[in-house]
Design a protein around this motif. Sequence first.
Motif, PDB file in Angstrom:
ATOM      1  N   LEU A   1       0.843  -1.199   0.000  1.00  0.00           N
ATOM      2  CA  LEU A   1       0.000   0.000   0.000  1.00  0.00           C
ATOM      3  C   LEU A   1       0.872   1.240   0.000  1.00  0.00           C
ATOM      4  O   LEU A   1       1.882   1.293   0.706  1.00  0.00           O
ATOM      5  CB  LEU A   1      -0.906   0.002   1.237  1.00  0.00           C
ATOM      6  N   ILE A   2       0.486   2.220  -0.797  1.00  0.00           N
ATOM      7  CA  ILE A   2       1.163   3.519  -0.806  1.00  0.00           C
ATOM      8  C   ILE A   2       0.150   4.610  -0.470  1.00  0.00           C
ATOM      9  O   ILE A   2      -0.945   4.644  -1.047  1.00  0.00           O
ATOM     10  CB  ILE A   2       1.818   3.819  -2.166  1.00  0.00           C
ATOM     11  N   PHE A   3       0.513   5.468   0.479  1.00  0.00           N
ATOM     12  CA  PHE A   3      -0.235   6.696   0.701  1.00  0.00           C
ATOM     13  C   PHE A   3       0.679   7.848   0.334  1.00  0.00           C
ATOM     14  O   PHE A   3       1.804   7.944   0.856  1.00  0.00           O
ATOM     15  CB  PHE A   3      -0.693   6.848   2.150  1.00  0.00           C
ATOM     16  N   ALA A   4       0.225   8.725  -0.541  1.00  0.00           N
ATOM     17  CA  ALA A   4       1.060   9.830  -1.015  1.00  0.00           C
ATOM     18  C   ALA A   4       0.339  11.161  -0.812  1.00  0.00           C
ATOM     19  O   ALA A   4      -0.795  11.341  -1.270  1.00  0.00           O
ATOM     20  CB  ALA A   4       1.410   9.644  -2.488  1.00  0.00           C
ATOM     21  N   ASP A   5       1.021  12.050  -0.126  1.00  0.00           N
ATOM     22  CA  ASP A   5       0.544  13.413   0.094  1.00  0.00           C
ATOM     23  C   ASP A   5       1.552  14.353  -0.561  1.00  0.00           C
ATOM     24  O   ASP A   5       2.355  14.998   0.111  1.00  0.00           O
ATOM     25  CB  ASP A   5       0.431  13.669   1.594  1.00  0.00           C
ATOM     26  N   PRO A   6       1.536  14.420  -1.907  1.00  0.00           N
ATOM     27  CA  PRO A   6       2.581  15.161  -2.621  1.00  0.00           C
ATOM     28  C   PRO A   6       2.373  16.669  -2.513  1.00  0.00           C
ATOM     29  O   PRO A   6       1.315  17.126  -2.047  1.00  0.00           O
ATOM     30  CB  PRO A   6       2.382  14.702  -4.066  1.00  0.00           C
ATOM     31  N   PRO A   7       3.361  17.461  -2.930  1.00  0.00           N
ATOM     32  CA  PRO A   7       3.142  18.907  -3.022  1.00  0.00           C
ATOM     33  C   PRO A   7       1.917  19.203  -3.879  1.00  0.00           C
ATOM     34  O   PRO A   7       1.673  18.530  -4.884  1.00  0.00           O
ATOM     35  CB  PRO A   7       4.427  19.402  -3.698  1.00  0.00           C
ATOM     36  N   TYR A   8       1.138  20.190  -3.468  1.00  0.00           N
ATOM     37  CA  TYR A   8      -0.096  20.526  -4.170  1.00  0.00           C
ATOM     38  C   TYR A   8       0.114  21.554  -5.275  1.00  0.00           C
ATOM     39  O   TYR A   8      -0.788  21.806  -6.066  1.00  0.00           O
ATOM     40  CB  TYR A   8      -1.137  21.077  -3.182  1.00  0.00           C
ATOM     41  N   ASN A   9       1.294  22.185  -5.304  1.00  0.00           N
ATOM     42  CA  ASN A   9       1.534  23.252  -6.276  1.00  0.00           C
ATOM     43  C   ASN A   9       0.468  24.338  -6.140  1.00  0.00           C
ATOM     44  O   ASN A   9      -0.235  24.685  -7.093  1.00  0.00           O
ATOM     45  CB  ASN A   9       1.554  22.692  -7.705  1.00  0.00           C
ATOM     46  N   LEU A  10       0.361  24.896  -4.930  1.00  0.00           N
ATOM     47  CA  LEU A  10      -0.706  25.851  -4.628  1.00  0.00           C
ATOM     48  C   LEU A  10      -0.591  27.164  -5.385  1.00  0.00           C
ATOM     49  O   LEU A  10      -1.565  27.900  -5.499  1.00  0.00           O
ATOM     50  CB  LEU A  10      -0.732  26.131  -3.125  1.00  0.00           C
ATOM     51  N   GLN A  11       0.586  27.478  -5.880  1.00  0.00           N
ATOM     52  CA  GLN A  11       0.794  28.678  -6.693  1.00  0.00           C
ATOM     53  C   GLN A  11       0.456  29.969  -5.946  1.00  0.00           C
ATOM     54  O   GLN A  11      -0.120  30.912  -6.502  1.00  0.00           O
ATOM     55  CB  GLN A  11      -0.041  28.606  -7.982  1.00  0.00           C
ATOM     56  N   LEU A  12       0.790  29.993  -4.636  1.00  0.00           N
ATOM     57  CA  LEU A  12       0.528  31.201  -3.853  1.00  0.00           C
ATOM     58  C   LEU A  12       1.487  32.306  -4.265  1.00  0.00           C
ATOM     59  O   LEU A  12       2.682  32.100  -4.427  1.00  0.00           O
ATOM     60  CB  LEU A  12       0.690  30.901  -2.358  1.00  0.00           C
ATOM     61  N   ARG A  13       0.955  33.491  -4.455  1.00  0.00           N
ATOM     62  CA  ARG A  13       1.767  34.618  -4.927  1.00  0.00           C
ATOM     63  C   ARG A  13       2.041  35.636  -3.824  1.00  0.00           C
ATOM     64  O   ARG A  13       3.104  36.228  -3.747  1.00  0.00           O
ATOM     65  CB  ARG A  13       1.057  35.313  -6.100  1.00  0.00           C
ATOM     66  N   ASN A  14       1.033  35.880  -2.983  1.00  0.00           N
ATOM     67  CA  ASN A  14       1.157  36.930  -1.971  1.00  0.00           C
ATOM     68  C   ASN A  14       0.786  36.389  -0.593  1.00  0.00           C
ATOM     69  O   ASN A  14       0.117  35.359  -0.470  1.00  0.00           O
ATOM     70  CB  ASN A  14       0.237  38.114  -2.313  1.00  0.00           C
ATOM     71  N   ASP A  15       1.210  37.103   0.433  1.00  0.00           N
ATOM     72  CA  ASP A  15       0.814  36.749   1.782  1.00  0.00           C
ATOM     73  C   ASP A  15      -0.686  36.949   1.951  1.00  0.00           C
ATOM     74  O   ASP A  15      -1.302  37.818   1.303  1.00  0.00           O
ATOM     75  CB  ASP A  15       1.560  37.610   2.808  1.00  0.00           C
ATOM     76  N   LEU A  16      -1.274  36.154   2.861  1.00  0.00           N
ATOM     77  CA  LEU A  16      -2.706  36.218   3.117  1.00  0.00           C
ATOM     78  C   LEU A  16      -2.919  36.688   4.550  1.00  0.00           C
ATOM     79  O   LEU A  16      -2.263  36.205   5.475  1.00  0.00           O
ATOM     80  CB  LEU A  16      -3.348  34.848   2.906  1.00  0.00           C
ATOM     81  N   TYR A  17      -3.858  37.658   4.729  1.00  0.00           N
ATOM     82  CA  TYR A  17      -4.108  38.222   6.046  1.00  0.00           C
ATOM     83  C   TYR A  17      -5.575  38.061   6.430  1.00  0.00           C
ATOM     84  O   TYR A  17      -6.478  38.125   5.585  1.00  0.00           O
ATOM     85  CB  TYR A  17      -3.729  39.704   6.076  1.00  0.00           C
ATOM     86  N   ARG A  18      -5.805  37.888   7.737  1.00  0.00           N
ATOM     87  CA  ARG A  18      -7.162  37.848   8.271  1.00  0.00           C
ATOM     88  C   ARG A  18      -7.716  39.269   8.332  1.00  0.00           C
ATOM     89  O   ARG A  18      -6.967  40.239   8.182  1.00  0.00           O
ATOM     90  CB  ARG A  18      -7.150  37.220   9.660  1.00  0.00           C
TER      91      ARG A  18
END
Length: 361
Positions: free
Chosen positions: A29-46
């Motif tokens: 069995l293999i479980f893989a949680d690879p990089p998602y390549n989220l492509q975040l460009r800027n910081d995110l603020y609440r």
Amino acid sequence: MSAFLPVNSILHGDCIELLGSLPENSVDLIFADPPYNLQLRNDLYRPNMTKVDAVNDGWDKFNGFAAYDTFTREWLSASRRVLKESGTIWVIGSYHNIYRVGSILQDLSFWILNDIVWIKNNPMPNFRGVRFTNAHETMIWAQKKQGAKYTFNYKSMKALNDDLQMRSDWNLNLATGKQRVRSNGTKAHSTQKPEALLYRIIMASSNPGDVVLDPFFGSGTTGAVAKKLGRNWIGIEREKKYVRLAQKRINAVQRADEEALHVEKRKQARVPFGTLLENGLLQPGQTLYFAKNGAKAKILSNGHLRCGKLIGSIHGVAKALMENAPANGWDLWFYQDGDGNKIVINELRERLRSNASTFER
């Protein structure tokens, strides 16, 4: 196999290279949680202007989709090589990458068995208010070879779900609180998955003693749960700090005892209701008593029951008497012994099962 397969250890280095060093057809069995390549460009603020601790690690950054697709194809190909013919793989992702991963899986001749939606009970809000809150991730479960026999512990999944068939939508919390692995007071890994998620996956698609491999080991959740459930495990991780952190975490895990691990019941001998007549435990014309509403039924010579205008099997007549609710006739029909005691007919079936070798399994 154990002489060449480094079970119950974390391999430090690049997953594609290290997968290439492992024996072919050696992992269940293999479980893989690879990089998602989220492509975040800027910081995110609440809204209160505090910074969101988002995934901005270097390992999640790629130079475009083509580079990400090449990486995905290489690690999936290497994973396929080490997977047994009967093996399966789980890959988790978000809308950023899971469709690309799924396409490449199919290109490499994996056969998709299910996609599972992990619905997060406590997702991070969408602070900018420009999209729906992203409250789920998707997992693809695929077998190496279409048509090959693979492990699916259906009964265990049903038992975990209060004896209801488990569905493909899983409502589970994020890894928070005490379960969150921390380093110097802050969360140690930005994408740690909850143990509940791995518990289901490992219980569903492996057996005690199997080898579970995670090529993106991170904080070691796969290894921790695999050890708890009596599976062998292999982790691959390129960040030395995560290797140390995961090893410390797994060392603290206690393996369950053998009785707790071997939970899939052995298939019992099949005993048709008619076998009770053939062996003289019940007689044609004898009366059976229904548990729910005082109804009575006569046993016919072919093993069916007649209850008023109803004629059918012990299950069919019981279901009709319960207005088509699910019914197991073995638990709902009673016979009367010589002393006038009403006894459930399942006791007669169990009496025959004591000599189970005479019946079809």
